[in-house]
Design a protein around this motif. Structure first.
Motif, mmCIF file in Angstrom:
data_model
loop_
_atom_site.group_PDB
_atom_site.id
_atom_site.type_symbol
_atom_site.label_atom_id
_atom_site.label_comp_id
_atom_site.label_asym_id
_atom_site.label_seq_id
_atom_site.Cartn_x
_atom_site.Cartn_y
_atom_site.Cartn_z
ATOM 1 N N ARG A 226 0.835 -1.207 0.000
ATOM 2 C CA ARG A 226 0.000 0.000 0.000
ATOM 3 C C ARG A 226 0.869 1.257 0.000
ATOM 4 O O ARG A 226 0.583 2.234 -0.699
ATOM 5 N N ARG A 227 1.924 1.258 0.779
ATOM 6 C CA ARG A 227 2.823 2.411 0.812
ATOM 7 C C ARG A 227 3.512 2.612 -0.539
ATOM 8 O O ARG A 227 3.673 3.750 -1.014
ATOM 9 N N ALA A 228 3.916 1.507 -1.171
ATOM 10 C CA ALA A 228 4.537 1.616 -2.496
ATOM 11 C C ALA A 228 3.550 2.165 -3.519
ATOM 12 O O ALA A 228 3.926 2.948 -4.404
ATOM 13 N N ALA A 229 2.287 1.795 -3.400
ATOM 14 C CA ALA A 229 1.281 2.303 -4.334
ATOM 15 C C ALA A 229 1.141 3.820 -4.210
ATOM 16 O O ALA A 229 1.084 4.532 -5.227
ATOM 17 N N TYR A 230 1.100 4.336 -2.989
ATOM 18 C CA TYR A 230 0.998 5.785 -2.810
ATOM 19 C C TYR A 230 2.270 6.485 -3.256
ATOM 20 O O TYR A 230 2.210 7.610 -3.780
ATOM 21 N N CYS A 231 3.403 5.833 -3.098
ATOM 22 C CA CYS A 231 4.662 6.420 -3.574
ATOM 23 C C CYS A 231 4.665 6.544 -5.092
ATOM 24 O O CYS A 231 5.080 7.573 -5.651
ATOM 25 N N VAL A 232 4.186 5.503 -5.785
ATOM 26 C CA VAL A 232 4.121 5.541 -7.241
ATOM 27 C C VAL A 232 3.109 6.577 -7.712
ATOM 28 O O VAL A 232 3.350 7.322 -8.671
ATOM 29 N N LEU A 233 1.971 6.646 -7.037
ATOM 30 C CA LEU A 233 0.957 7.630 -7.421
ATOM 31 C C LEU A 233 1.470 9.051 -7.255
ATOM 32 O O LEU A 233 1.145 9.942 -8.046
ATOM 33 N N ALA A 234 2.272 9.275 -6.225
ATOM 34 C CA ALA A 234 2.798 10.619 -5.990
ATOM 35 C C ALA A 234 3.857 11.005 -7.014
ATOM 36 O O ALA A 234 3.924 12.167 -7.444
ATOM 37 N N SER A 235 4.678 10.054 -7.437
ATOM 38 C CA SER A 235 5.803 10.383 -8.306
ATOM 39 C C SER A 235 5.486 10.267 -9.794
ATOM 40 O O SER A 235 6.059 10.993 -10.607
ATOM 41 N N LYS A 236 4.573 9.353 -10.169
ATOM 42 C CA LYS A 236 4.341 9.088 -11.586
ATOM 43 C C LYS A 236 2.998 9.583 -12.107
ATOM 44 O O LYS A 236 2.824 9.703 -13.319
ATOM 45 N N PHE A 237 2.032 9.826 -11.216
ATOM 46 C CA PHE A 237 0.702 10.235 -11.648
ATOM 47 C C PHE A 237 0.400 11.614 -11.083
ATOM 48 O O PHE A 237 -0.023 11.746 -9.937
#
Length: 1038
Positions: A226-237
């Motif tokens: 879940r933390r990795a998902a929010y990290c990706v959403l913050a940096s790539k989307f």
């Protein structure tokens, strides 16, 4: 001599490389210096000799299985060297590229090795090289294709660590290779390892195809994912602005979060996540990426990315998070006063000019003002509970917060009233802003009489505003909104009540003002000249009053009393022809009955009539009112209100045909409500709202009654299993598939009901057999159908049985309930096991449905778990186990499981040689509510299975068939020259079911030969009288 010299040089070079690698394991800080040494050594050595020595020096690393710090440093050092080698020196550029390609091919061969450490290290080094390799590195396409294909294979490796490095290696090619993204999206749902799922999420490129998968990963069971998902959403989307119906990406393109649903869903999950690191990552995304980078630090601009009029709670949560984190700072120059300006027309008066506020700004200022008020209150409390310098410091901070709050709020009550009136007159588009401003008024100071008078006049004007209505296609007037609360919106009514209680804070002042308004609006209603709008306005005011008082005693001495509200307004309104008026009147009749000490006869009878004769919406509302009154007062009080007195304890529901009763219906309230389950399907709900159907309301209401029945002494305990039976059958029926709210409510109920007390588990145990009987097709009066339908119904009944067993196995929330239960066999799994065993032993039917029913019950019995402390129950089950085996003897799997269960029971039995007396068995069954006991033979022995006879049964005499020469030749050929088969030798072969059911081609050939030989044997058997006597078969029998 030359070969020996070359070997010595290779050993010396390998030793030097090994030394450099060993020193690189000590610290990461040594890597730069050691890389220079290794590059220098590479330049001064022949390429082929260096490669062989380099591979030899790395050999121990491929045999080391553990991931230690030193080994990880060595891997990173080797990968760094392979990625920076430039070819200057004795070799050429092409030579150095060949070294990298040779090294990658060597690693690919190791990645396919059966040796797990070698496979793991190869994939790890490949991934590290790909990560560190510069973009301008010259590597042939053939090598990269081999690397990609090899890593795709390793994505399916059985070792999670290898899958992680394979995904990392492929991540760099995901932007250019769509098949890699497809591979990731296909592997993500079925991946069981959290680290691999995390790596896949971090490796997905931004696109519309991957967005849904990443958003779905925010619900993963692992906090790391879940933390990795929010990290990706913050940096790539990046966040995306929606202006003038055009999607403008602030940063990036295809992967922008253009959906409001995506944003609100992410914040709703992330801000309330149970894992602190996940919540912090969500806050970091909200603060650093969305607020600071995309919105320039403006919280109002951030709110424009959310539909706050629909997702108001999400907007409040966002602002509260930012305020608590200290990101948003309120400047003294910023306030609501910016929207109010005064124009001096004369020295005596001034007219304020109001600028309309946007919904985002209105919500922002409401949350900011409430935040400042809460902080001021908290600092003031801290100052009051401390002394000395600390108290003075807290008092100073509280004073600063109050000063800042006063600077933000409107300067006077008149300005505030003008601000709200301007937005009310602006139309329905500013209804949301007006409600936010009403809530903002609760923070104003109304201690001054002039301010209070101004606010009171403003509130009276709001109360006198009639509700909106419109005309349908048939010319009937219908209300706009929910048709129940003031203003047609529950949130609006709540804001009105908070402001009114703030303005009229004196004791009884609120009731005086409101009853005065109701008295004024009720005149046409009492004179029976009121229109639809006047009736709805009067009823909304009555409901507003009833929802904000603690009892009817507060209406004594007011402009209108409780009896006048009931007899002059509510009861006549329930008899009006307009459905919306009836529905609102029934709603407030139920609320009026809750405020009464005892429900009045007129009120209960009117609710009866509305439930029996009303339209579906009115009937559903009457059902809610009756359920609330039963929960609040108890069923006996409602029965006494209609003149029904019964001294007999109710043990079951009576069937009621509501069409046979008139206005003076004298029916038990529980029977009346239970009859709603059998109402005609056309009356179960409206076309517009299936969740308001009678079945949905009754299901939720009876579930609430079961949860609260322990606190209601007048509620019959014997009805609890009957109600639970109905709720379970309703939950598993096709009828409730469209009632999503009911299913969600019942799922929560079933989760908590057995965990609250032992009495609730006793209810589950008592309802188990009735549930099975009511759901099993082809028995107990239940219809059957085709084989497909019967199979489906049986599976559904078995699923319900397993569900109830899970309820029995749910641990209690409080240990005090376990101690309080005492000797409660009927609330334990042992008691349920005895109930199931008695049901199996009592079933004497021989039909296929009965056999399947008994088999299903025995399968449920096997799931139960037993305690050694319940010796009587264990002995009772041991005495019945043989009877159970005899009942399901045809089902070998169930017999095997029952045999294992018998062994377990014998192990738990402290005195296995002693049997229970008949008196003890009868007493035990009576404790479980099984009257009369049951007769069985403790000494019954299950029949021993006999293997099937290999001898074929004799058949009727058949005419001798002349055999052709071709058949003889085939027989001679297939039997190695043997022309005759001996019949007795065939019968000596043991035939097993496996041999007869699964035939290969060779078995088919043997069967054909056996058939030919059997015909000869049958001919001899038919002429043999002794064999006929042994077989016991005649021509007629055959």
């Amino acid at each position: 001599m030359a070969e020996a010299t070359e070997s010595v040089a290779e050993q010396r070079l390998s030793g030097e490389i090994r030394r450099i690698i060993d020193e690189s394991r000590q610290s990461q800080a040594l890597h730069n210096r050691k890389l220079k040494e290794l590059v220098s050594l590479h330049r001064s050595s022949p390429s082929d000799l260096f490669f062989e020595a380099f591979v030899g020096a790395l050999a121990p690393l491929f045999d080391f299985p553990r991931r230690t710090i030193s080994a990880e440093r060595a891997v990173r050092f080797v990968a760094s060297f392979a990625s920076i080698v430039d070819g200057s020196g004795s070799g050429t550029v092409d030579t150095e590229i060949s070294f990298l390609e040779l090294f990658l091919r060597l690693l690919l061969s190791g990645a396919c090795s059966a040796h797990r450490p070698a496979r793991f290290r190869s994939c790890q080094i490949i991934s590290e090289i790909i990560i560190r390799l510069p973009d301008d590195a010259e590597v042939s396409d053939e090598v990269w294709d081999d690397v990609i294909e090899g890593m795709k294979v390793r994505v399916g490796d059985k070792i999670p660590g290898i899958r992680v490095f394979a995904v990392r290696a492929l991540a760099r090619f995901a932007d250019d290779e769509s098949d890699i993204v497809d591979l990731f999206l296909e592997a993500l749902p079925r991946e069981q390892n959290a680290d691999v799922r995390k790596t896949i999420i971090l490796s997905l490129p931004p696109s519309s195809a991957t967005l849904e998968a990443i958003v779905e990963a925010t619900l993963d069971v692992s906090g790391l994912v879940r933390r990795a998902a929010y990290c990706v959403l913050a940096s790539k989307f990046p966040l995306q602005a929606l202006r003038s119906s055009e999607s403008i990406a602030l940063r990036g393109g295809e992967g922008a979060l253009s959906s409001i649903k995506h944003r609100t869903t992410l914040l709703k999950r992330g801000l309330k996540d149970r894992s602190s690191p996940v919540a912090k990552e969500c806050v970091r995304m909200l603060k650093e990426e969305w607020l600071l980078k995309c919105c320039g630090g403006d919280p109002v601009a951030l709110l424009k990315f959310f539909d706050i009029e629909t997702y108001e709670s999400i907007g409040e949560a966002v602002l509260e998070t930012l305020l608590n984190d200290g990101v948003v700072h309120i400047q003294e120059s910023q306030s609501i006063r910016e929207y109010i300006s005064s124009e001096n027309t004369s020295e005596a008066e001034s007219t304020p000019t109001v600028q309309l506020i946007s919904p985002e700004a209105a919500l922002y200022w409401k949350v900011v003002c409430k935040h400042l008020h809460a902080e001021a209150q908290a600092k003031g409390t801290d100052a009051a509970t401390t002394t000395g310098t600390e108290a003075a410091l807290y008092a100073s901070e509280a004073s600063d917060k109050n000063d800042l709050l006063e600077g933000v709020l409107p300067g006077s009550i008149s300005d505030y009233v003008a601000l709200v009136k301007a937005h009310l007159s602006a139309g329905p588009n500013y209804h949301f802003v007006s409600r936010q401003l009403l809530l903002l008024g609760t923070l104003l100071d109304f201690s001054d009489s002039n301010n209070r008078k101004t606010a009171s006049a403003f509130l009276r004007d709001l109360l006198l505003v009639p509700p909106e209505s419109e005309t349908d296609e048939l010319g009937n007037e219908i209300s706009v909104g929910d048709g129940l609360t003031l203003g047609g919106d529950r949130e609006w009514a709540r804001a009105m009540s908070e402001l009114a209680k703030k303005v009229h804070a004196s004791t009884g002042e609120f009731e005086v003002v409101l009853t005065g308004v109701i008295e004024d609006r009720a005149r046409p209603c009492r004179e029976r000249t009121a229109s639809f709008t006047e009736w709805m306005h009067c009823l909304s005011l009555i409901g507003f009053l009833l929802e904000n008082i603690d009892g009817l005693w507060m209406l004594r001495g007011k402009a209108i009393g409780a009896s006048e509200l009931l007899n002059s307004l509510l009861l006549p309104a329930a008899k009006q022809t307009a459905m919306d008026v009836q529905r609102a009147a029934v709603r407030y009749l139920g609320l009026f009955g809750i405020l009464e000490k005892r429900p009045s006869s007129e009120l209960v009878r009117q609710l009866y009539q509305s439930f029996i004769k009303g339209s579906p919406p009115v009937c559903a509302m009457a059902c809610k009112a009756l359920l609330d009154l039963v929960t609040w007062h108890g069923p006996n009080e409602l029965n006494r209100a209609i003149g029904l007195h019964s001294e007999v304890t109710k043990t079951s529901f009576s069937l009621v045909d509501t069409s046979d009763y008139g206005e003076d219906a004298c029916i038990d309230v529980l029977d009346l409500l239970y009859s709603g389950f059998s109402r005609d399907k056309l009356e179960l709900g409206t076309e517009d709202d299936v969740e308001e159907s009678i079945v949905a309301v009754l299901g939720e209401g009876f579930a609430k009654l079961l949860l609260l029945s322990e606190n209601c002494a007048s509620f019959p305990v014997e009805l609890r299993p009957v109600i639970l039976l109905k709720l379970i059958t309703l939950y598993f029926s096709e009828e409730s598939e469209e009632l999503q709210r009911l299913r969600q409510c019942l799922s929560v109920f079933f989760e908590h009901f057995p965990a609250l007390s032992c009495d609730n588990k006793r209810t589950v145990s008592c309802a188990f057999i009735p549930v099975m009987r009511s759901m099993w097709p082809g028995m107990f009066g239940n219809i059957g159908g085709s084989s497909v339908v019967v199979s489906k119904l049986r599976k559904r009944a078995a699923l319900a049985a397993r569900f109830m067993i899970q309820m029995m196995q749910t641990p209690l929330l409080s240990k005090d309930n376990e101690e309080h239960s005492g000797d409660g066999l009927d609330c334990m799994e042992e008691g349920l096991a005895i109930r199931i065993a008695v049901e199996v032993a009592s079933c004497q039917e021989k039909t296929a449905a009965a056999k399947a029913y008994i088999s299903a019950l025995c399968k449920m019995l096997i799931i139960l778990q037993f305690k050694a402390s319940e010796q009587k129950a264990i002995k009772c089950l041991r005495g019945m186990i043989n009877v159970l085996i005899c009942r399901v003897y045809s089902d070998r799997d169930v017999v095997r499981d029952l045999t294992k269960m018998s062994t377990v029971l014998k192990t738990l039995d402290e005195c296995p040689t002693e049997d229970m007396l008949d008196e003890e068995v009868i007493a035990l069954l009576e404790k479980l509510g099984i009257q009369g006991g049951i007769q069985w033979d403790n000494n019954v022995v299950p029949p021993t299975p006999v293997p099937p006879s290999a001898k074929a049964p004799p058949s009727r005499a058949r005419p001798r068939r002349r055999r052709h020469s071709s058949e003889d030749e085939d027989s001679d050929t297939n039997n190695g020259g043997t022309s005759n088969l001996d019949a007795p030798s065939i019968n000596q072969v043991t035939v097993t079911p496996s041999l007869t059911s699964m035939r290969s081609q060779r078995a088919s050939k043997t069967a054909a030969l056996t058939k030919i030989a059997a015909e000869t044997a049958f001919q001899s058997l038919d002429s043999d009288d002794d064999l006929d006597a042994q077989s016991g078969l005649t021509d007629e029998d055959s």
